[in-house]
Scaffold this active site. Structure first.
Site, PDB file in Angstrom:
ATOM      1  NE  ARG A 110      -8.266   8.477  -8.224  1.00 28.95           N
ATOM      2  CZ  ARG A 110      -8.410   9.391  -7.286  1.00 28.95           C
ATOM      3  NH1 ARG A 110      -8.529   9.026  -6.020  1.00 28.95           N
ATOM      4  NH2 ARG A 110      -8.415  10.669  -7.587  1.00 28.95           N
ATOM      5  CG  ASP A 124      -1.774   1.180   1.356  1.00 26.11           C
ATOM      6  OD1 ASP A 124      -2.292   1.633   0.331  1.00 26.11           O
ATOM      7  OD2 ASP A 124      -1.928   1.687   2.476  1.00 26.11           O
ATOM      8  CE  LYS A 130     -14.065  15.186   4.450  1.00 25.34           C
ATOM      9  NZ  LYS A 130     -13.211  15.538   5.576  1.00 25.34           N
ATOM     10  CG  ASN A 187      -7.328   0.530   2.566  1.00 27.58           C
ATOM     11  OD1 ASN A 187      -6.687   0.455   3.609  1.00 27.58           O
ATOM     12  ND2 ASN A 187      -6.939   1.295   1.567  1.00 27.58           N
ATOM     13  CG  PHE A 191     -14.735   7.996   2.567  1.00 29.21           C
ATOM     14  CD1 PHE A 191     -14.505   8.810   1.469  1.00 29.21           C
ATOM     15  CD2 PHE A 191     -14.051   6.799   2.659  1.00 29.21           C
ATOM     16  CE1 PHE A 191     -13.599   8.428   0.490  1.00 29.21           C
ATOM     17  CE2 PHE A 191     -13.154   6.406   1.693  1.00 29.21           C
ATOM     18  CZ  PHE A 191     -12.935   7.232   0.602  1.00 29.21           C
TER      19      PHE A 191
END
Length: 1296
Positions: free
Chosen positions: A960, A419, A748, A989, A724
C-alpha cells in the site's frame, strides 16, 4: 473586459489599467486570442507575438557558433584545460621542452575527435528538425476564407488548424470542432506515453451545440490557461466568450503535439502551445547523464597523480638548483646565457625547470584516459544492444540504454527496489472470483480454464481472430485526397518524443488492442451466478411489461444487477468494432430530430404531463459534456443541470411511460465488440461483465450504453466521471438510471478505502443483513488476498435531487477554478463518495512473468538485497512474494502494522530488540510493512530504527505504498547506507523511484512508456535483469576498472623512465627519448590495445556468470579497483621503469652510441613491457599485441625520413641500425621478462594458492562443457555457497 476595451477603443487611462492587469495575469497564466483578429494590424499589436513559434531547433550549434561553443563545452573538463595549459606553456622559450607545434598535437587531436563527433550528432539533429519543420498542415487564412497548407514551422499560437484522420498534430491544440456528431475526437498517444489504446478528447463545452459548421472568422472568445509545462496529464484554463460566459478547459479538450488523429474525419482547433513550449517537447529530455561510482573513484586517483607529478617536478627543480649551485660563480660550459649575456641564478633556474618538468612529465596525467573511457562505454552499449538474449519477440522490443556513461554501475549494484504489478507480474489481469451481496462465487470452471490455458502464438492469433482486418490507414474517409494520405505517411518520422525504437515498438503494438489476449477475454461464468443474473433480468423484464416499480425486485437480485452495471459502466473503456479496427460503435441511428433527441436522452420515469418541461431541460442538457478518460472531474454546465433539476422537482406524479421505458431497451447487437481500456483492471472487469451477458456497447461524452440479458440496450445518462487517483484509490461515475430516474453513484476501488466509506448498518432487519454482508465480504476479501488476487470493492449510492443539487453547486465552483483546481476537485470527490452501499468485491489474478522466481533467486545468490514496493493489499503482496521466491517458507515474517506513530516506534523497538537477541536468525527474517506504518517509519525520528530493522531482514515488502513513499524509501537506503541502488518499475507511479535511484530501469510493459522515459535502461521483461546485471554489468565493471588501473600504470612507468635519466643530466629536463615518441607513445602506441581489451575482454563466460551468481559480488565489493591497487600499480610501474632504464644503461655503458640510439631501445623495451603486462592482465586473448608492429612501422618511417627534425641531434636511421644489432634483440628478450616477473609470479601464486571466485570461474571455463555442468550442479547440491569457490581449486574438484 479586456476585449470590450479593445473593441470600443477606450481612453488611454483605461488602456493602461488593462495593460497592468494583463501583465499581472500573464505572470501566472497565458492569454490566447485568435490571430485572424490581427491580420490587418501591425505585428506589435498582436498579443500572441511573444509566444514561441512552432519551429523546433534541437541542435546545439550554428556554423558561426560551433567552434567557440564546442570548445567552451569541452573546456568544462578540467583535464582538457590542463593539457591546453601545458601545450601553451611549451610556447614559452625559457621553459619549453618540445617543439611547440608538436606539443599541441595530442590535445588538438583529442579536441578534434570530440568536436567531429559532436558535429555529426548535431548535423543529424539538424536534418531531423528540417524534416519535421517542413511537414505541412492546414491553417485557416482569413483573406482567402479557407484553410491553406502551411509548413509546421509557420504555425503560430492563435492559428486555427484543421486536422484529418491519421494526421499527426503539429502543436498543442484546443479542440473547438469535430466531425463526430457527439463532439468527440479520438487520438493515439503512443509516441508520448507508449499507450496504444485510443483516448477520447472532447470539443470545448460551449462549441458542442453549434447549429452549423464551425467558422473561425466568427470566433471572438479569449482563452486564459496555464503557462507551458511538461505535465501530460493536466491542462487548466477557461474560455471567456463575448457574452461574459466562462467555461472551464480541461485535459480532455487539449490535443497534444505528436499524437495521431484516429477515427475522426476532421477536427478544428486553435493552437495554444507551439514549438518548444508544447508538452511533448518539454518532455523530450534525451539521454540522461550521470557520473558512475567508478568514475568518482578514478577522479580521486587522478588527484593523487597530480600530487605525484608535483612532487617529481619539485624534486627535479630542487636537484637542478643544487646542481647549478655547486658551480658557484663558474658557469658550466653548456650553460646558455641570456640575451643580456648574464646567467640565471640557481633559484630562478629551479623555478623555470619546475615548469619545464611539468611539460616533460605531463604524460603522468592520462589525457587519453577520458576519451578512451567514452569510446569503450559507447562500444559496451553497442554490444549490450546486440545481445539477442535481451530481445523479446512477443513485444518486438529489446534493451535500451538511455544513460551512456553508467554501464559499469550495473556491475556494482547492492540493493534492488522493484514494483510488483507489471514488473514482476505480467499485468494481464484475469477475472478469477467474486462475491456479491455476501455470497461467494468461486468460478471453478474458469480456474480450470486458466490452469490448462496455453496462449496461442501471436501470429496465429492474429490470423484467426482478425482475419481480413484492414490496415488502419485504409479506414481514412473517402474525402481524403491522395495528397493528404501522402502527408500522413510522411509524418512517421515525427515520432520523436521517445527514441526511434520506442516509436517503432509503439507502431507495432498499436495494431493490437491492449489487454485483450484470449486469456483475458474468454472468461467462463459461474453457473450459480449466471442463473441469478438471468433470474434478475427476467423479473426486470416482467416488471417492465407490467409497469411495476423496480423497488419490488429482491435485494439480492437487485445487488447482483447493480454489481454488473457497475462493472460495465464504472470505467473509461472505449468501444470499437473488430472488423473495422478502432472505429466507435454508435447507436442504431444518429440524432436527427428533437423527437429522436428526447427518446434518446429523456429519463424513462416521466409523467405524461411533464413532457414539455422535460423537453426544455433536455435540450439545454445536450451541452452537458466533459467526460471520458480523464482523471479530472467533469460535469454538465451549471445552467443546464441546475435548470433541469429545478424543473424535475416541479413534476407531479411519478408514473412510468411504458413507451419510453420500452425504448430504453433495444435489440442486442450481433457483432462482437472490442474494448480499449486504459488499464488491465478495467478491461478484466468489463470482459467479466460481458461473460454474464452484461456488455458495454457504446460510450458517448454524456451517455453510456450497455446490454442486459433479455432486455437489450440500456442507456445511462453520464453526469460525471471521477477518475482514479493514487490518493483516493478509487473511481466513481455519476449517472441517471434510465429505469428508476434516480441519480446514482457507482464506485469501485481498493477495499482498504471503500470498506471505510460504507454506510454504517442500522439496527433493523435490513441493517442486520447489511452487517452480515459486510462481515462475509471482508472474509472473502482476506481469502482472495491470501490467494494472491488483486481485490476491488464495488459500491453504489443513490442521491436525492436536493443532495445532488447541493453537491453540484460546489463542484461547479471547483471545476471553473484555475488555481488550486485539483485540490478543490479532490475535496468535491470526497464529499460525494460517502455512505456507500456495498454491492460486492472481485478477485483478479495478475500472473507472474516467466522466469521471475528464477531471476530473483539468482539475484539473491549474487548478494543483492531485493525490496518490493507495491500499492497492493498486504495479503495479496505477501502471496505474490512467496510465489516469486522473494519470501521463503522457512523465513520468519515480521509484520509491521501500526495505527499511530507511537505504536510504530514501539513496534520498531521491539523488533530491534528481538533481532539483536537472536542474531543467528537474522538471515531468516522477512519484513512486511503497510503504507500507513511506512509513513510513520519514514519520519526523521524513526527512519534509523526502521533502517536497522530492514537491514536485519533478508526480504522487505512494502505494501500500500504511494509513489512518494517509494522514492523516499530508495533515497533513505541510498543516502544512509551509502550503497548502490537500482529501482525497476513499469508505470508512471514508479517514475519518482526510478529517478532517485543510482540506476533506474523501466519495463516497457502495458502501462505506457513513462517509466521507460525516466529510466537509464529499459527492459522488455524483468527476467532480462539477470543477464544485464550478472553478465553485462560484471563485464563492464571489470573491463573499465582494469583499464583505468592499466592507464595509470603505463603512464607512470613511462614518465619514471625520464625521471631516472634526470639523475644523469643534472636535472636539466632533457629527455633521452625522441619527442615524437614521447608525445605519441601514450596517444597511439599504447592506447589502442587497451581500447580493444576494454571493449572485448571477458574474464568469465556468460554461461558461468549466470550459473554462479556469486561471482557478481566481486563488483559489489569493488574487488577489481580498490584504493590500494592504485598504489600497487604505481610501485610496480616504478620497479618496471627501473629495469627498463638500467639494463639498457649498463648494456650500452662505455659505448659510443648517441643519446637517441640509447633512448630508442628504452622506448621499445618500455612498450614491450607494457604490452606484456597487459597480456598478463588480459583474460580473453585478442590480437592486440600485433599493434607493436605499428610502433616499428612508425619508427622505421620516421627515422628514415627525418634527418634534421631535432637539431642539433638527429634520429636518422636509428631504428634501422638497432635492428642490425644482436644486443638489441637480447635486450628485447631479457628486459621485459625481468620487468614483469614479479607481477607474473604474484598472479601465478594467487591463482594457485588463494584464487578468487572469479579466477575459479575462469578455470571452470577451460573445462569441457559437460564436465563444467557436472561440477556446477554437484557443487550447488553439496556446498551451495560462495565459500566453495574461494577455496583451493583442488577442494572444489574434490566436491565431485
Amino acid at each position: 473586459m479586456a476585449r470590450q476595451a479593445e473593441e470600443t477603443g477606450a481612453k488611454g487611462s483605461d488602456a493602461k489599467k488593462q495593460k497592468k492587469k494583463k501583465s499581472k495575469k500573464e505572470s501566472k497564466t497565458r492569454t490566447v486570442r485568435a490571430n485572424i483578429l490581427y491580420d490587418r494590424a501591425k505585428g506589435e499589436e498582436n498579443p500572441n507575438r511573444h509566444y514561441a513559434s512552432n519551429k523546433i531547433k534541437t541542435t546545439k550549434y550554428t556554423l558561426l557558433s560551433f567552434l567557440p561553443k564546442n570548445l567552451f563545452e569541452q573546456f568544462h573538463r578540467f583535464a582538457n584545460v590542463y593539457f591546453v595549459f601545458i601545450a601553451l606553456l611549451n610556447f614559452v622559450p625559457v621553459v619549453n621542452a618540445f617543439q611547440p607545434e608538436l606539443a599541441l598535437a595530442p590535445v588538438v587531436f583529442i579536441l578534434s575527435v570530440t568536436a567531429i563527433k559532436d558535429l555529426w550528432e548535431d548535423y543529424r539533429r539538424h536534418r531531423s528538425d528540417k524534416e519535421i519543420n517542413h511537414m505541412d498542415c492546414l491553417v485557416y487564412n482569413r483573406n482567402e476564407r479557407r484553410y491553406m497548407e502551411k509548413y509546421w514551422k509557420e504555425v503560430r499560437v492563435g492559428d486555427f488548424i484543421r486536422l484529418r484522420c491519421n494526421e499527426i498534430l503539429p502543436a498543442d491544440v484546443l479542440l473547438l470542432s469535430s466531425s463526430d456528431p457527439d463532439g468527440l475526437c479520438h487520438i493515439e498517444t503512443a509516441t508520448l506515453d507508449g499507450e496504444t489504446n485510443l483516448k477520447q478528447r472532447q470539443v470545448v463545452r460551449s462549441f458542442i451545440d453549434l447549429d452549423c459548421e464551425f467558422d473561425p472568422s466568427k470566433y471572438n472568445s479569449v482563452i486564459e490557461c496555464e503557462k507551458p509545462n511538461n505535465d501530460l496529464n493536466r491542462f487548466r484554463g477557461y474560455i471567456i466568450h463575448r457574452s461574459g460566459r466562462r467555461d472551464g478547459l480541461y485535459k480532455v479538450n487539449l490535443l497534444l503535439r505528436g499524437c495521431t488523429i484516429r477515427n475522426t474525419e476532421e477536427a478544428v482547433g486553435i493552437v495554444i502551445y507551439a514549438g518548444h513550449e508544447t508538452k511533448a517537447m518539454l518532455n523530450n529530455n534525451g539521454p540522461r547523464y550521470k557520473r558512475s561510482r567508478l568514475e568518482r573513484q578514478m577522479n580521486v586517483d587522478v588527484f593523487w597523480c597530480v600530487i605525484i607529478l608535483l612532487v617529481m617536478c619539485l624534486f627535479s627543480a630542487t636537484g637542478h638548483g643544487l646542481w647549478m649551485f655547486q658551480y658557484g660563480d663558474k658557469r658550466p660550459v653548456f650553460d646558455v646565457l641570456s640575451p643580456e649575456g648574464t646567467g640565471l641564478s640557481p633559484v630562478l633556474s629551479a623555478i623555470y625547470l619546475f615548469l619545464t618538468m611539468i611539460i616533460v612529465f605531463q604524460v603522468l596525467i592520462p589525457i587519453s584516459l577520458f576519451v578512451s573511457i567514452e569510446i569503450v562505454k559507447i562500444c559496451q552499449v553497442y554490444f549490450i544492444h546486440q545481445d539477442v538474449d535481451l530481445y523479446d519477440e512477443e513485444t518486438d522490443s529489446h534493451l535500451q540504454c538511455r544513460a551512456l556513461n553508467i554501464t559499469e554501475d550495473l556491475g556494482q549494484m547492492q540493493y534492488i527496489f522493484s514494483d510488483k504489478t507489471g514488473t514482476l507480474t505480467d499485468n494481464k489481469m484475469v477475472f478469477r472470483r467474486c462475491t456479491v451481496a455476501g455470497v461467494e462465487y468461486s468460478h471453478d470452471a474458469n480456474a480450470k480454464r486458466l490452469a490448462m490455458y496455453q496462449e496461442v502464438d501471436s501470429e496465429e492469433e492474429e490470423c484467426t481472430s482478425h482475419g481480413g482486418t484492414l490496415p488502419r490507414r485504409e479506414s481514412v474517409g473517402s474525402h481524403q485526397s491522395s495528397k493528404v494520405v501522402l502527408r500522413s505517411h510522411s509524418t512517421k518520422s515525427h515520432r520523436r518524443t521517445g527514441s526511434r525504437a520506442e516509436a517503432k515498438r509503439a507502431s507495432i503494438l498499436s495494431k493490437h488492442t491492449a489487454f485483450s489476449s484470449p486469456m483475458e477475454k474468454d472468461i467462463t461464468p459461474d453457473p450459480q451466478l449466471m442463473d441469478k443474473v438471468n433470474e434478475g433480468a427476467t423479473q426486470m423484464e416482467f416488471m417492465r411489461f407490467h409497469s411495476q416499480p423496480l423497488s419490488q425486485l429482491p435485494s439480492d437480485l437487485s445487488d447482483i444487477i447493480d454489481f454488473f452495471i457497475a462493472l460495465t459502466i464504472c470505467n473509461t473503456v472505449v468501444v470499437s468494432s473488430p472488423n473495422q479496427p478502432r472505429q466507435k460503435v454508435r447507436l442504431k441511428s444518429p440524432v436527427k430530430t428533437i423527437e429522436d433527441f428526447i427518446k434518446r436522452f429523456t429519463p424513462s420515469r416521466l409523467t405524461s404531463g411533464s413532457n414539455s418541461s422535460s423537453l426544455s431541460s433536455l435540450v439545454t442538457n445536450r451541452s452537458s459534456s466533459n467526460r471520458g478518460c480523464s482523471s479530472i472531474l467533469s460535469s454538465p454546465s451549471a445552467e443546464s443541470t441546475l435548470t433541469k433539476l429545478n424543473e424535475e422537482r416541479l413534476q407531479t406524479g411519478r408514473g412510468t411511460s411504458p413507451g419510453l421505458l420500452e425504448h430504453a431497451f433495444s435489440p442486442v447487437p450481433t457483432t462482437t465488440l472490442r474494448y480499449e481500456a486504459e488499464s488491465p483492471d478495467e478491461a478484466a472487469l468489463v470482459y467479466a461483465a460481458r461473460a454474464y451477458k452484461c456488455s458495454l456497447v457504446g460510450r458517448l461524452p454524456d451517455q453510456v450504453t450497455m446490454e442486459l440479458p433479455h432486455l437489450g440496450k440500456l442507456s445511462f445518462e453520464l453526469l460525471h466521471t471521477i477518475g482514479f487517483d493514487s490518493t483516493r484509490k478509487r473511481m466513481s461515475v455519476v449517472v441517471r438510471h434510465p429505469l428508476t430516474d434516480q441519480i446514482t453513484v457507482y464506485t469501485k476501488g481498493a477495499d482498504s478505502v471503500v470498506m471505510d466509506l460504507i454506510r454504517p448498518p442500522t439496527d433493523d432487519t435490513k441493517g442486520k443483513r447489511q452487517k452480515k454482508i459486510l462481515y462475509k465480504t471482508q472474509h472473502y476479501l482476506n481469502l482472495y488476498a491470501a490467494d494472491g488476487l488483486r481485490t476491488l470493492c464495488i459500491a453504489k449510492k443513490v442521491l436525492s435531487k436536493e443532495e445532488y443539487a447541493g453537491w453540484l453547486r460546489r463542484h461547479l465552483e471547483a471545476e471553473t477554478a484555475i488555481h488550486s483546481r485539483e485540490e478543490l476537485l479532490f475535496e468535491s470527490a470526497l464529499r460525494l463518495e460517502t455512505n456507500l452501499h456495498l454491492l460486492g468485491a472481485t478477485g483478479i489474478e495478475d500472473r507472474l512473468q516467466d522466469g521471475v522466481p528464477e531471476t530473483i533467486a539468482s539475484l539473491r545468490k549474487a548478494g543483492l538485497q531485493i525490496w518490493v514496493l507495491t500499492g497492493d493489499k498486504q495479503e495479496t503482496a505477501i502471496n505474490i512474494a512467496y510465489a516469486c521466491r522473494l519470501l521463503e517458507p522457512e523465513e520468519e515474517l515480521i509484520t509491521l502494522n501500526a495505527e499511530s506513530q507511537d505504536a510504530c516506534a514501539m513496534l520498531l523497538e521491539e523488533t530491534t530488540t528481538s533481532s539483536s537477541t537472536a542474531p543467528f536468525l537474522v538471515h531468516r527474517l522477512g519484513l512486511v510493512i503497510d503504507g500507513r506504518t511506512l509513513a510513520y517509519a519514514l519520519d526523521k525520528s524513526l527512519e534509523d530504527k526502521f533502517l536497522a530493522v530492514a537491514r536485519s531482514c533478508r526480504s522487505v515488502l512494502c505494501c500500500r505504498s504511494t509513489p512518494l513513499q517509494k522514492s523516499m524509501v530508495v533515497k533513505l537506503v541510498r543516502n544512509k547506507l551509502k550503497v548502490m541502488t537500482l529501482a525497476i518499475g513499469d508505470g508512471a507511479n514508479d517514475v519518482s523511484m526510478i529517478q532517485v535511484a543510482d540506476v533506474g530501469v523501466g519495463i516497457s510493459g502495458q502501462e505506457g512508456m513513462q517509466a521507460v522515459m525516466a529510466s537509464d535502461f529499459a527492459l522488455p521483461r524483468f527476467r532480462y535483469l539477470q543477464k544485464l546485471l550478472l553478465v553485462h554489468g560484471h563485464w563492464c565493471y571489470s573491463r573499465l576498472a582494469n583499464m583505468i588501473l592499466y592507464f595509470f600504470y603505463k603512464n607512470a612507468m613511462f614518465v619514471a623512465l625520464i625521471f631516472w635519466y634526470q639523475f644523469y643530466c643534472g636535472f636539466s629536463g632533457s629527455p633521452m627519448i625522441d619527442q615524437w615518441y614521447l608525445i605519441f607513445f601514450n596517444l597511439m602506441f599504447s592506447a589502442f590495445p587497451q581500447l580493444i581489451t576494454g571493449t572485448l575482454d571477458k574474464d568469465v563466460s556468460a554461461e558461468t556468470l549466470q550459473e554462479l551468481p556469486q561471482l557478481y559480488m566481486s563488483g559489489q565489493n569493488s574487488e577489481e579497483y580498490k584504493p590500494y591497487m592504485f598504489w600497487m600499480n604505481m610501485i610496480d610501474a616504478f620497479y618496471q621503469s627501473l629495469i627498463c632504464f638500467f639494463i639498457p644503461y649498463f648494456a650500452y655503458a662505455d659505448s659510443d652510441v648517441d643519446l637517441f640510439t640509447w633512448g630508442t631501445p628504452i622506448t621499445t623495451l618500455a612498450l614491450f613491457t607494457i604490452l606484456l603486462h597487459l597480456g598478463i592482465e588480459t583474460k580473453t586473448w585478442v590480437r592486440e599485441h600485433t599493434l607493436v608492429i605499428l610502433f616499428f612501422a612508425v619508427a622505421l618511417g620516421y627515422n628514415a625520413s627525418c634527418p634534421t627534425c631535432y637539431s642539433p641531434s638527429n634520429p636518422y636511421w636509428t631504428m634501422q641500425r638497432l635492428l642490425g644489432d644482436p644486443l638489441f634483440y637480447l635486450l628485447c628478450l631479457v628486459t621485459p621478462l625481468a620487468a614483469v616477473l614479479p607481477r607474473y609470479f604474484y598472479r601465478a601464486c594467487q591463482g594457485s594458492l588463494f584464487p578468487s571466485p572469479v579466477q575459479v570461474g575462469r578455470q571452470l571455463d577451460k573445462l569441457p562443457p559437460d564436465t563444467r555442468r557436472n561440477l556446477l550442479s554437484l557443487n550447488r547440491m553439496k556446498v551451495g555457497s560462495l565459500s566453495s569457490l574461494s577455496g583451493e581449486p583442488s577442494d572444489f574438484y574434490r566436491n565431485v
